[in-house]
Design a protein around this motif. Structure first.
Motif, mmCIF file in Angstrom:
data_model
loop_
_atom_site.group_PDB
_atom_site.id
_atom_site.type_symbol
_atom_site.label_atom_id
_atom_site.label_comp_id
_atom_site.label_asym_id
_atom_site.label_seq_id
_atom_site.Cartn_x
_atom_site.Cartn_y
_atom_site.Cartn_z
ATOM 1 N N SER A 129 62.794 -64.900 -20.345
ATOM 2 C CA SER A 129 62.891 -66.352 -20.172
ATOM 3 C C SER A 129 62.711 -66.706 -18.699
ATOM 4 C CB SER A 129 64.247 -66.858 -20.670
ATOM 5 O OG SER A 129 65.282 -66.386 -19.823
ATOM 6 N N LEU A 130 62.360 -67.954 -18.443
ATOM 7 C CA LEU A 130 62.105 -68.378 -17.065
ATOM 8 C C LEU A 130 63.361 -68.273 -16.216
ATOM 9 C CD1 LEU A 130 60.437 -69.633 -14.832
ATOM 10 C CD2 LEU A 130 60.893 -71.887 -15.806
ATOM 11 N N LEU A 173 63.765 -66.041 -12.889
ATOM 12 C CA LEU A 173 64.136 -66.557 -11.578
ATOM 13 C C LEU A 173 65.272 -65.738 -10.962
ATOM 14 C CD1 LEU A 173 64.021 -70.401 -12.276
ATOM 15 C CD2 LEU A 173 62.410 -69.083 -10.915
ATOM 16 N N ASN A 174 66.123 -65.161 -11.803
ATOM 17 C CA ASN A 174 67.281 -64.417 -11.307
ATOM 18 C C ASN A 174 67.017 -62.914 -11.142
ATOM 19 O OD1 ASN A 174 69.129 -66.566 -11.008
ATOM 20 N ND2 ASN A 174 69.489 -66.594 -13.214
ATOM 21 N N THR A 175 66.147 -62.329 -12.023
ATOM 22 C CA THR A 175 66.067 -60.861 -12.063
ATOM 23 C C THR A 175 64.654 -60.279 -11.928
ATOM 24 O OG1 THR A 175 65.910 -60.892 -14.490
ATOM 25 C CG2 THR A 175 68.123 -60.812 -13.531
ATOM 26 N N PHE A 202 71.054 -68.317 -10.405
ATOM 27 C CA PHE A 202 70.953 -69.704 -10.837
ATOM 28 C C PHE A 202 71.609 -69.852 -12.213
ATOM 29 C CE2 PHE A 202 68.474 -70.977 -7.371
ATOM 30 C CZ PHE A 202 67.501 -70.029 -7.117
ATOM 31 N N ALA A 203 72.459 -70.870 -12.365
ATOM 32 C CA ALA A 203 73.174 -71.073 -13.634
ATOM 33 C C ALA A 203 72.327 -71.838 -14.645
ATOM 34 C CB ALA A 203 74.484 -71.821 -13.386
ATOM 35 N N SER A 204 71.435 -72.685 -14.172
ATOM 36 C CA SER A 204 70.607 -73.502 -15.067
ATOM 37 C C SER A 204 69.416 -74.029 -14.280
ATOM 38 C CB SER A 204 71.414 -74.666 -15.644
ATOM 39 O OG SER A 204 71.823 -75.531 -14.605
ATOM 40 N N PHE A 205 68.479 -74.635 -15.018
ATOM 41 C CA PHE A 205 67.328 -75.238 -14.335
ATOM 42 C C PHE A 205 67.778 -76.391 -13.438
ATOM 43 C CE2 PHE A 205 64.583 -72.468 -16.225
ATOM 44 C CZ PHE A 205 64.489 -72.567 -17.612
#
Length: 292
Positions: A224-225, A229-231, A263-266
């Motif tokens: 997932s996006l 973004l995190n990994t 990042f917790a969310s978009f």
């Protein structure tokens, strides 16, 4: 005693104890425009000094209010008005003239409107006489007050209409903003829920078979996006973000911020990354689908 002659007095320096409502607005407007067209008033008013440069009407309140209206229409042409100024040496004589002229005017009006009794007796009974009576001062003031109230009501109606239109525009702006933010909010809620479920699953002790199956399932599904973004590998992620249209400074800031904390969310991404807007985030989400 020097010869009596009118002086030019600034209209704004004059006051009157008689209310402007005593006079019809249409008559004041008509005389005001005649004053401007003629370049002055042919009937000077009479004033008394009440200060160094201040005057009060003694006679000519109607003319004064017409001059004041002319000044409102054209401040340059209506700046001054012709006036006789009461001075110590002429005040008594001028006031006596004013009293006689006022009294004469009243007598003439009564004589003009009076119908002799003899003429009523000798007139033919088939003829009808019509008498025109001028409205009293009270009636005139009442009519002027009603006209002003009507103007104020119309102004309030117009203001209400403008406020109503402005409120409708603001409501539309809020609806548009809500429609733009709603997908991001839903995506953020779903992401948080998925992360919660993942944390719960991590707390369980899976068997070796379950672990192998989970690994196979994860590797077979696209990332997932938000996870990317995190990994995801920084070089690969930077290439994908550049392909989505992001500028290098924004990409570097994303990579730097994820090292600080995931990042917790978009919505959290947009909040933390300077130069990244909601529209750009939606564009990245759409672009990421081709990697799925």
């Amino acid at each position: 005693m020097k010869k009596l002659s009118p002086s030019l007095v600034a209209v704004k320096r004059i006051t009157s104890k008689v209310p402007a409502a005593n006079f019809a607005d249409r008559d004041l407007d008509k005389l005001a425009r005649l004053i401007l067209d003629a370049g002055g008033l042919i009937h000077p008013i009479i004033v008394r000094r009440v200060g160094i440069d201040a005057y009060e009407i003694v006679d000519g309140d109607f003319e004064y209010y017409a001059a004041a209206r002319a000044r409102e229409i054209n401040a340059f042409k209506g700046e001054t008005i012709g006036a006789f100024i009461l001075e110590p040496e002429n005040e008594e004589l001028l006031l006596e003239q004013v009293a006689i002229l006022r009294k004469s005017g009243i007598i003439e009006n009564l004589a003009a409107n009076e119908t002799p009794k003899e003429s009523l007796i000798t007139e033919n009974s088939s003829q009808e006489s019509e008498s025109l009576e001028a409205p009293s001062s009270f009636e005139q003031r009442l009519a002027n007050i009603e006209a002003r109230l009507e103007n104020q009501i119309n102004e309030l109606k117009a203001e209400y209409t403008r406020e109503k239109e402005l409120l409708a525009e603001r409501i539309q702006e809020v609806e548009n903003l809500f429609s733009q933010q709603l997908p991001l909010l839903i995506e953020a809620q779903l992401t948080n829920k998925i992360n919660e479920l993942k944390s719960e699953s991590v707390s369980a002790q899976p068997t070796l078979v379950d672990t192998v199956q989970s690994v196979e399932q994860v590797t077979s599904q696209p990332m997932s996006l938000l996870d990317a973004l995190n990994t995801q590998d920084k070089i690969q992620l930077a290439a994908h973000l550049k392909d989505a249209g992001l500028k290098p400074p924004v990409i570097q800031l994303i990579l730097k911020e994820r090292d600080v904390r995931p990042f917790a969310s978009f919505a959290n991404v947009v909040e933390r990354i300077k130069g990244l807007t909601d529209k750009t985030m939606i564009k990245i989400i759409d672009c990421w689908q081709k990697y799925s």
